[in-house]
Design an enzyme around this catalytic site. Sequence first.
Site: not given
Lengths: 95, 494, 493
Positions: B79, B160, B184
């Site tokens: 990420k 997210s 997330s």
Amino acid sequence: MSVDKDTVNKIARLSRVAISDAEADKMVGELNGILAWVEQLGEVDVTGIEPMTAVIPNKLRLREDVVTDGDVRDKVLANAPAKEGSFFGVPKVIE
Amino acid sequence: MTDFSRLGVAAIRDGVAKGEFKAVEVAEALNARVSAAKALNAFIVETPEKAIEAAQAVDADRAAGKPLGKIAGVPIGMKDLFCTEGVQTTAASHILEGFVPTYESTVSANLWKAGAGMLGKLNLDQFAMGSSNETSYFGNVISPWRRNDGSTAALAPGGSSGGSSSAIAARLCPAATGTDTGGSIRQPAAFVGISGIKPTYGRCSRWGVVAFASSLDQAGPMARDVRDCAIMLEAMAGFDPKDSTSLDLPVPAWEAGLNSDLKGKRIGIPKEYRLDGIDEDIAKMWDNGIAWLKDAGAEIVDISLPHTKYALPAYYIIAPAEASSNLARYDGVRFGLRDLPDGAGLQDMYAATRAAGFGEEVRRRIMIGTYVLSAGFYDAYYTQAQKVRALIARDFENAWASCDLILAPTAPSAAFGLGEKNADPLSMYLNDVFAVPASLAGLPAMSVPGGLSKEGLPLGLQIIGKALDEQAVLNAGLAIEQRSGFTAEAGEWW
Amino acid sequence: MSEYRIQGNTGEWEVVIGLEVHAQITSESKLFSGSSTGFGAEPNSHVSLVDAAMPGMLPVPNRECLRQAVRTGMAINAQINRWSRFDRKNYFYADLPQGYQISQLYHPIVGEGEIEVTLNEKDPDSPTKKIGIERIHVEQDAGKLMHDQHPTMSFVDLNRSGVALMEIVSRPDISSPQEAGAYLKKLRSILRYVGSCDGNMEQGSMRADVNVSVRKPGGELGTRTETKNVNSIRFMMQAIEYEAQRQVDLIESGGAVVQETRLFDPNKQETRSMRSKEDAHDYRYFPDPDLLPVELDDAFLEECRASLPELPDAKRARYEAMGLTAYNAAVLTAEAETAFWFEDLLAEGVDAKQGSNWLMSELFGALNKMGKTLDESPINPKQAAELLGLVADGTISGSIAKQVFEIMLETAAQGSIMAASAIVEEKGLKQTNDTGAIEAEIAKIMAANEDKVTEYRSGKDKLFGFFVGQTMKAMQGKANPQIINDLLKKVLG
């Protein structure tokens, strides 16, 4: 509590985020919507409740006073948008 | 020939260890899949050379008879909230575009040490603020899933960690890192039919992870099954003296401890999660989950978490407040974007840089956070929210008197279409209603696939555990996984 | 303590002063990072990624900095808070990389205490006053901006960024520039005794924010201004005088004092408004979520207490009990350096009275002539002790000791100090106890001064000193003065 455009502009200044007039207008509605919603917290009886300080019980560890870091000027300056010699450059500040 | 995209973390690790194939073969195959899936926009930066380099090192170690790491030979996605030395790290924001860290986050360093390789940096909601991956400066991530009505409407991969979820579901990588501040990891995992676990706050170091809300941010793995999550988490977690909130505890052998026999475990079903007007598919999936856990030997008990409805409003005070302060360092002085209008002074430069650099949602949250902390409002908003947060944590404490785990849906709906919830920020926020309470209490929580909606879209079941009891969470996840028979996959349309 | 009044057109005004002193905590590394605190390094070299607030960097607190703050609190009899917390103070400035300063607003590590000050600390009869301390908290220092290196840019150096400071906040108990000066001196002395700050105002290790307001005697408190970063005691006193007068003039001419931040200009000796920083301050303090509360345990507190040195007031009382004059005791304890020097002298076995007299007359006199401070003394306590030991055991007389001391200083100035005993040996300065030789000289002197002998015997006692001096002179200063005394008394009757 509800915010008006002046408040939005004040908050934007405090946040150091430039905001256009149109954006400020839009933000008034959005912020009021969100604030009205979070204000339901006011209904909760919190008598005798301490605000949370640590999510998981844990103790603050203290570091020994030893120099273990620094002397990495190139790394510190590597991403600077305006590097001036060994310094970061910013628009001149008048104090 | 093996289709490496079908192998999970355990299968790749074991295959490499046994010499069934070379790590480099896996890296090459997945590099190719990543580069062929640009339509998903899951990656901000692809780093095929990094994947190959790590794989070569693993192959060389194996050839030399050296011991291999916990996930040796497994290429993963990172990420783009984790700082990676020498590789651009942006948090999906224009304000960090071009930022190349001179350091490596503890979690990513742990993974590389364990033998993983990096396929690239995964797209996300800007500064991890969002639930649909529509706030990224680098464009929306598209879910590989489509509705079963023949529509080609682009769906949200969740957020997210939407790049992570999309890439794993599309089998571009067997696993990826995620971060969870208010759902997330779990919500995107649920949206694409994969697993993801947010460990106890403090298990994974936050050092080198771009901060959103420090008291909530917690890294965790996402993968296609529970075992792979356990393996990844073992590699990511661990005490880090550089993070003052890191837990100084050994990392349990979660993979070795996996056991889907839940005899003696009590599963709490919180009545407050059964919202009025709950989605029918969600309700049905939840009932299925209850039945599966019962089948695995668990006892089901009704519990009450009375302050549940206040979790989301408390979250939307605490997280923006912390964020407004955490994001003050993006000022155009030491790194990232600088917007210096002609003749502008220092403070004008800040305002211009931050207006140009931060996306709309980030600016909105900075404004909320600034407002709730400002003079005269601090106690009414922030202090009150932290007290409510304490009550939410106490609800869980009380619940543990009668149960060991809690089962609930991960999200109130299946994936929605991109653009569907953009008009009103509040309706987007409400998507995290089930995920946020565990975040506020710092508890381990996991999402595993629980079935499909009527539109043929994945739904997730959430398991919340006691602090530090990731093992029980993983075990319950495994029990569900073994019974749900979830094998659905997104069609490869891209 | 002092009746300081400003005479205005409308009558007398009194001044209300509170000080916020920022003292750099003596430590090797910074408050939240492992970078060095060393002074005068190359720009941006004593900076870690944490100090530069790179994305994802986190603070880890330095035990020593908290320890020193606690010890300082103990030294002013303050309440020590076992549970304290760090808060973020949010504002944007180029010297503040995080966009917030980690400080302590809501729960400081040290609570209320007090400091007793005297207007003239060297005068034991000077009146005293207790100044309340509201709190001491620990916080990060900011970096430094340089404005004169480039026509359109300011340059940022983060070497100081993150260095630990203690902010010591007084109550508004101070009512004159002199009291403020006395308070700052006493505080600095305590910090140096404790070793928590070097008190070096020139290097910026200590600086004061001065809150000043004026009011009619006993009246309502007026609006205060805050003059920032005053870096000498003299400047602080000047700033208070100027600012108080300015406020009185302003009010009497029909104006009103604006609550604002001001800056002292030492060249013009005036304060001026810092308009650039006036930008509506709202610091949005909240607990730093990167840190947990600071919890101090018994062992930590016990160590802090056990490691505290004897403090000036206690030391002064002890010196008086040892027989030192009140004046000597006050002077020797006013500054930590003097007290530590004197303690070293005592540790070498020197008698307290002898040592204090010598230190205050001989050494201070010599240093004064050389324009040096005690820190720069060419002679160290061990060397001084040897000299004083020679006097004490009768090897040399006091007057010879002065000669020896001078030679020691001369040799030191030439690069290598000669030991007192070596000087005595080389120059043959040993005191003589040879009564026969002394008696012979006395006889000569009596013969040469018959008139004075007669005068003495008729009651002019003062002349005794003359005979002592003459005898000592004849003996070239080397005779034992006690023997001279005894012999003279015998022959003069």
